[in-house]
Design a protein around this motif. Structure first.
Motif, PDB file in Angstrom:
ATOM      1  N   MET A  57      -8.753  18.238  28.113  1.00 60.44           N
ATOM      2  CA  MET A  57      -7.756  17.759  27.134  1.00 60.44           C
ATOM      3  C   MET A  57      -6.347  17.837  27.719  1.00 60.44           C
ATOM      4  N   ALA A  58      -6.045  18.938  28.402  1.00 62.21           N
ATOM      5  CA  ALA A  58      -4.698  19.119  28.964  1.00 62.21           C
ATOM      6  C   ALA A  58      -4.423  18.052  30.020  1.00 62.21           C
ATOM      7  N   ALA A  59      -5.443  17.771  30.863  1.00 57.76           N
ATOM      8  CA  ALA A  59      -5.264  16.774  31.923  1.00 57.76           C
ATOM      9  C   ALA A  59      -5.064  15.378  31.315  1.00 57.76           C
ATOM     10  N   ARG A  60      -5.849  15.077  30.254  1.00 59.73           N
ATOM     11  CA  ARG A  60      -5.734  13.751  29.602  1.00 59.73           C
ATOM     12  C   ARG A  60      -4.357  13.553  28.998  1.00 59.73           C
ATOM     13  N   LYS A  61      -3.875  14.616  28.350  1.00 62.92           N
ATOM     14  CA  LYS A  61      -2.562  14.565  27.700  1.00 62.92           C
ATOM     15  C   LYS A  61      -1.470  14.274  28.731  1.00 62.92           C
ATOM     16  N   GLN A  62      -1.630  14.860  29.914  1.00 61.88           N
ATOM     17  CA  GLN A  62      -0.598  14.699  30.948  1.00 61.88           C
ATOM     18  C   GLN A  62      -0.918  13.549  31.896  1.00 61.88           C
ATOM     19  N   ASN A  63      -1.979  12.795  31.559  1.00 62.97           N
ATOM     20  CA  ASN A  63      -2.372  11.669  32.382  1.00 62.97           C
ATOM     21  C   ASN A  63      -2.648  12.064  33.827  1.00 62.97           C
ATOM     22  N   ARG A  64      -3.295  13.195  33.985  1.00 57.56           N
ATOM     23  CA  ARG A  64      -3.590  13.686  35.331  1.00 57.56           C
ATOM     24  C   ARG A  64      -5.094  13.739  35.547  1.00 57.56           C
ATOM     25  N   LYS A  65      -5.467  13.804  36.807  1.00 56.52           N
ATOM     26  CA  LYS A  65      -6.869  13.992  37.172  1.00 56.52           C
ATOM     27  C   LYS A  65      -7.252  15.425  36.768  1.00 56.52           C
ATOM     28  N   PRO A  66      -8.389  15.619  36.090  1.00 57.59           N
ATOM     29  CA  PRO A  66      -8.727  16.996  35.686  1.00 57.59           C
ATOM     30  C   PRO A  66      -9.061  17.872  36.895  1.00 57.59           C
ATOM     31  N   PRO A  67      -8.681  19.125  36.853  1.00 54.66           N
ATOM     32  CA  PRO A  67      -9.002  20.002  37.979  1.00 54.66           C
ATOM     33  C   PRO A  67     -10.490  20.376  37.963  1.00 54.66           C
ATOM     34  N   ALA A  68     -10.981  20.877  39.065  1.00 52.30           N
ATOM     35  CA  ALA A  68     -12.365  21.360  39.095  1.00 52.30           C
ATOM     36  C   ALA A  68     -12.375  22.798  38.596  1.00 52.30           C
ATOM     37  N   LEU A  69     -13.448  23.147  37.929  1.00 54.17           N
ATOM     38  CA  LEU A  69     -13.577  24.496  37.383  1.00 54.17           C
ATOM     39  C   LEU A  69     -14.758  25.195  38.038  1.00 54.17           C
ATOM     40  N   GLN A  70     -14.519  26.359  38.603  1.00 58.79           N
ATOM     41  CA  GLN A  70     -15.628  27.148  39.148  1.00 58.79           C
ATOM     42  C   GLN A  70     -15.840  28.359  38.246  1.00 58.79           C
ATOM     43  N   VAL A  71     -17.069  28.504  37.775  1.00 62.07           N
ATOM     44  CA  VAL A  71     -17.384  29.598  36.846  1.00 62.07           C
ATOM     45  C   VAL A  71     -18.411  30.527  37.481  1.00 62.07           C
ATOM     46  N   PHE A  72     -18.188  31.816  37.333  1.00 61.87           N
ATOM     47  CA  PHE A  72     -19.182  32.808  37.764  1.00 61.87           C
ATOM     48  C   PHE A  72     -19.677  33.541  36.535  1.00 61.87           C
ATOM     49  N   LEU A  73     -20.958  33.393  36.249  1.00 56.30           N
ATOM     50  CA  LEU A  73     -21.547  34.077  35.098  1.00 56.30           C
ATOM     51  C   LEU A  73     -22.082  35.420  35.557  1.00 56.30           C
ATOM     52  N   ASN A  74     -21.655  36.482  34.904  1.00 55.72           N
ATOM     53  CA  ASN A  74     -22.109  37.813  35.339  1.00 55.72           C
ATOM     54  C   ASN A  74     -22.948  38.484  34.248  1.00 55.72           C
ATOM     55  N   ASP A  75     -23.979  39.162  34.697  1.00 55.00           N
ATOM     56  CA  ASP A  75     -24.713  40.100  33.838  1.00 55.00           C
ATOM     57  C   ASP A  75     -25.495  41.025  34.780  1.00 55.00           C
ATOM     58  N   LEU A  76     -26.217  41.969  34.212  1.00 60.26           N
ATOM     59  CA  LEU A  76     -27.008  42.895  35.026  1.00 60.26           C
ATOM     60  C   LEU A  76     -28.100  42.134  35.781  1.00 60.26           C
ATOM     61  N   THR A  77     -28.613  42.749  36.855  1.00 61.46           N
ATOM     62  CA  THR A  77     -29.582  42.040  37.714  1.00 61.46           C
ATOM     63  C   THR A  77     -30.858  41.637  36.954  1.00 61.46           C
TER      64      THR A  77
END
Ligand SMILES: C[S@@+](CC[C@H](N)C(=O)[O-])C[C@H]1O[C@@H](n2cnc3c(N)ncnc32)[C@H](O)[C@@H]1O
Length: 165
Positions: A22-42
């Motif tokens: 939404m932020a990228a669209r509002k500013q007419n910019r290319k959206p950034p890439a998002l890297q997510v790390f999901l953590n929990d116990l093994t």
């Protein structure tokens, strides 16, 4: 941190991706890439989360279509899992921009030592948490264990966060 494997596991990633989109669209910019790390116990069932990733990506793609069915580039979201305890280090130094946790940080690293008297008598009867009927020393022991764990958690994450993260 403490993502579990149920439907809540990917909600924070969705919220972040949608906000960036939404932020990228509002500013007419290319959206950034998002890297997510999901953590929990093994022992967490990460495979169940992985199996829901195709529908997550599908939903993300749909976000790129507006009401007039015009295509906009949607956020690329790269999702990885990091198994291990958040009571220890999980990432290299100055690595993360943002850390999120919901309903997990009250899981202690251990039961407080003070739940057993010096002569070995259990003070909290058969309870595995501070109950209404627990003696005051038990509440204090749990509070102190939480303070120790949470202070260490903040110290560990501060090492993993980038400056300004
Ligand atoms: C009640 S679930 C919360 C799940 C989800 N975040 C939510 O908000 O619904 C708590 C999760 O924290 C995880 N957890 C407990 N201690 C942890 C630790 N030391 N390191 C990482 N995860 C932990 C548990 O395995 C569990 O999946």
């Amino acid at each position: 941190m403490g993502c579990s494997s149920g439907p809540n596991a990917l909600i924070p990633s969705w919220e972040a991706a949608e906000a960036l989109h939404m932020a990228a669209r509002k500013q007419n910019r290319k959206p950034p890439a998002l890297q997510v790390f999901l953590n929990d116990l093994t022992g967490n069932d990460f495979n169940t989360i992985f199996k829901s990733l195709p529908s997550f990506h599908q939903k993300l793609k749909k976000l790129g279509k507006d009401h007039h069915d015009h295509d906009h580039e949607s956020v690329s979201c790269f999702i990885a899992a990091v198994p291990g305890s958040f009571h220890g280090r999980l990432f290299p130094p100055s690595f993360l921009h943002f850390v999120f946790s919901s309903f997990s940080l009250h899981w202690l690293s251990q039961a407080p030592d003070e739940l057993v008297s010096e002569s070995g008598v259990p003070l909290n009867k058969e309870n595995i948490y501070p109950a209404k009927t627990s003696p005051p020393g038990v509440h204090k022991a749990y509070l102190e264990q939480f303070e120790k764990d949470f202070t260490r958690f903040l110290k560990l994450r501060s090492e993993e966060l980038i400056p300004g993260g």
